[in-house]
Design a protein around this motif. Structure first.
Motif, short mmCIF file in Angstrom:
data_model
loop_
_atom_site.label_atom_id
_atom_site.label_comp_id
_atom_site.label_asym_id
_atom_site.label_seq_id
_atom_site.Cartn_x
_atom_site.Cartn_y
_atom_site.Cartn_z
N SER A 132 0.85 -1.19 0.00
CA SER A 132 0.00 0.00 0.00
C SER A 132 0.89 1.24 0.00
CB SER A 132 -0.88 0.02 1.25
OG SER A 132 -0.08 0.12 2.42
N ASP A 133 0.27 2.40 -0.27
CA ASP A 133 1.02 3.64 -0.15
C ASP A 133 1.48 3.86 1.28
OD1 ASP A 133 0.65 4.12 -2.81
OD2 ASP A 133 -0.49 5.98 -2.57
N GLU A 134 0.69 3.43 2.24
CA GLU A 134 1.08 3.60 3.65
C GLU A 134 2.37 2.85 3.94
OE1 GLU A 134 -0.89 3.39 8.12
OE2 GLU A 134 -1.75 2.18 6.51
N GLU A 135 2.43 1.59 3.50
CA GLU A 135 3.65 0.82 3.68
C GLU A 135 4.79 1.43 2.86
OE1 GLU A 135 4.56 -3.82 3.90
OE2 GLU A 135 4.39 -3.14 1.82
N GLY A 136 4.48 1.87 1.64
CA GLY A 136 5.52 2.42 0.77
C GLY A 136 6.17 3.65 1.37
N VAL A 137 5.40 4.57 1.91
CA VAL A 137 5.97 5.79 2.50
C VAL A 137 6.71 5.45 3.79
CG1 VAL A 137 5.44 8.05 3.48
CG2 VAL A 137 4.29 7.29 1.40
N ALA A 138 6.21 4.49 4.56
CA ALA A 138 6.94 4.05 5.74
C ALA A 138 8.31 3.50 5.35
CB ALA A 138 6.14 2.98 6.48
N VAL A 139 8.38 2.81 4.24
CA VAL A 139 9.66 2.30 3.73
C VAL A 139 10.56 3.46 3.31
CG1 VAL A 139 10.71 1.09 1.78
CG2 VAL A 139 8.85 0.01 3.06
#
Length: 362
Positions: A132-139
Motif C-alpha cells: 500500500s502507499d502507507e507501507e511504501g511511505v513508511a519504507v
C-alpha cells in the motif's frame, strides 16, 4: 516474498571509435517490428541511450537471467544498425547529446536548458513491491540513510567529456542538477508524501509527476517503491547485488514500521553530504557511516548495510548471493575502478569503452 524489477539505461556507441551514437530511434523501430505491443527496449531523454526493463520476479536467479537477456536484446538490436551497447553511466569520450523526439522532451529542453542538453547519464532503478502507499511511505522514511551505500556499490561513471571527473559516480553529480533530485525528508505517511508532490507540481517548475526525481519514490505506474539512486552497473552481477540489497532494505524497513520503530530523523543536508561522499569515493575510499555519521572505510559501510538487512536476506534466501557478490565486487573494484584500470593499461578512453562493450555483450 516481494517481487523485484530492474530498469537499466544503456549507452549506444560506435563499435570502432567508442563515441556515443544517436541511433536510438532506429534501434527502437527494429524493436517495434520484432515485439509489437510488448517491447523490451524503450527510449530515454537522449538518442544515445536505451532503457531496458525486466519483468517482476521474486527469485534473484531469474532476475539475473532477465537482466542478461534484456542486455542481449539491446546488443542485438543495436548491432543490426551498426552500433554497440555499453553499460556505462556516462560516456568516457566527449559527446554533444541529441534530444529524443517528442513534445515532452522539447519542453524539457526549453525549460531546463543545459541541464537537459548535457544530461546523458545512465542509471539503474530497482522496483520493489509494497502492499500500500502507507507501507511504501513508511519504507521511504526508513531507507533514507542507506541509499548512499547503494550508490557507492554501483558507482560506474568516473569520466565526463573526455576527462577523469575525480568522482566514481559523476552521473549522480550531473543528475543532481534537476530541481527535484536527491534525498527527501521524513514524510510520516502517504498524505504528507502526496501533498509534497502536489506542492512541487503547483510551482509549475516540474512538467509532470514523471519529473519527481527523488532518490527513492512511490512508483507512478506500479505498486512499488522505486529506488533510483544507482548508476547502471558495468557487471550484471552488481545489478543483481543492488537489487537484492534494495529488497532487503524494503523488507527491513517494513518490519521496523510494523514493529513501531520510528525512522531515523536524519536531516536532508546530512543525507546529501553522505550521497556526495559516495559519489566521490565509490568503494575505493572512505564513506560516511549511516549509523554513526562519521568517516569509515567503504568496506565497513557496505558490510554494515548487509548487516542491517541480514534477517531479511536470510528469509528471502538471498544472503549467500549477497555475501558472495559483495566479496567479488570489493576484491576487483566497482565499475569506476574497472574503467580507470582499463585507462591505466591502455592510455586510451576508447579502450575503456571497448572493454565495457565486451562486458555488456558477454
Amino acid at each position: 516474498m516481494r517481487s523485484v524489477g530492474v530498469e537499466e539505461e544503456l549507452l549506444l556507441v560506435d563499435p570502432d571509435s567508442g563515441e556515443p551514437r544517436a541511433v536510438a530511434g532506429t534501434v527502437l523501430a527494429l524493436e517495434d517490428l520484432a515485439r509489437g505491443d510488448d517491447p523490451e527496449l524503450e527510449k530515454e531523454l537522449q538518442r544515445e541511450q536505451l532503457e531496458t526493463a525486466t519483468r517482476p520476479t521474486k527469485d534473484m536467479t531469474d532476475l539475473a537471467a532477465e537482466v542478461r537477456r534484456r542486455r542481449a536484446t539491446a546488443v542485438e538490436r543495436a548491432g543490426a544498425v551498426g552500433a554497440a551497447v555499453a553499460a556505462l553511466a556516462t560516456s568516457p569520450l566527449p559527446v554533444d547529446p541529441s534530444l529524443s523526439a517528442g513534445r515532452r522532451y522539447r519542453r524539457v529542453a526549453e525549460e531546463f536548458g543545459l541541464t537537459a542538453q548535457e544530461q546523458l547519464t545512465c542509471g539503474c532503478h530497482v522496483h520493489v513491491s509494497v502492499e500500500s502507499d502507507e507501507e511504501g511511505v513508511a519504507v521511504l522514511d526508513r531507507i533514507r540513510p542507506w541509499l548512499a551505500p547503494l550508490l557507492a556499490l554501483s558507482a560506474n561513471s568516473p569520466f565526463w567529456q573526455g576527462h577523469d571527473s575525480g568522482y566514481s559516480s559523476y552521473r549522480s553529480q550531473v543528475w543532481g542538477r534537476w530541481p527535484s533530485a536527491g534525498p527527501v525528508e521524513v514524510f510520516g505517511g502517504p498524505e504528507r508524501y502526496h501533498a509534497h508532490v502536489r506542492q512541487l507540481l503547483d510551482t509549475r517548475t516540474l512538467l509532470d509527476k514523471g519529473m519527481i526525481y527523488f532518490d527513492a519514490r512511490l512508483s507512478r505506474n506500479y505498486p512499488t517503491v522505486e529506488i533510483r539512486v544507482s548508476d547502471v552497473c558495468l557487471d550484471p552481477d552488481d545489478t543483481v547485488l543492488v537489487a537484492a540489497l534494495a529488497r532487503g532494505l524494503v523488507d527491513t524497513a517494513a518490519r521496523d514500521w510494523r514493529a513501531g520503530r520510528p525512522p531515523e530523523p536524519v536531516s536532508v543536508g546530512l543525507l546529501r553530504l553522505a550521497s556526495w561522499r559516495a559519489s566521490r569515493s565509490g568503494v575505493a575510499d572512505g564513506l560516511v557511516h549511516p549509523l554513526e555519521w562519521t568517516p569509515a572505510p567503504a568496506e565497513t559501510v557496505v558490510r554494515a548495510l548487509v548487516e542491517h538487512v541480514r534477517d531479511a536476506l536470510a528469509d528471502s534466501g538471498d544472503l549467500a548471493l549477497v555475501e558472495e557478490s559483495l566479496a567479488r565486487l570489493l576484491a576487483r573494484g566497482g565499475g569506476a575502478d574497472l574503467q580507470r584500470a582499463a585507462l591505466a593499461r591502455t592510455g586510451e578512453l576508447r579502450s575503456v569503452v571497448e572493454e565495457a562493450v565486451e562486458r555488456t555483450a558477454s
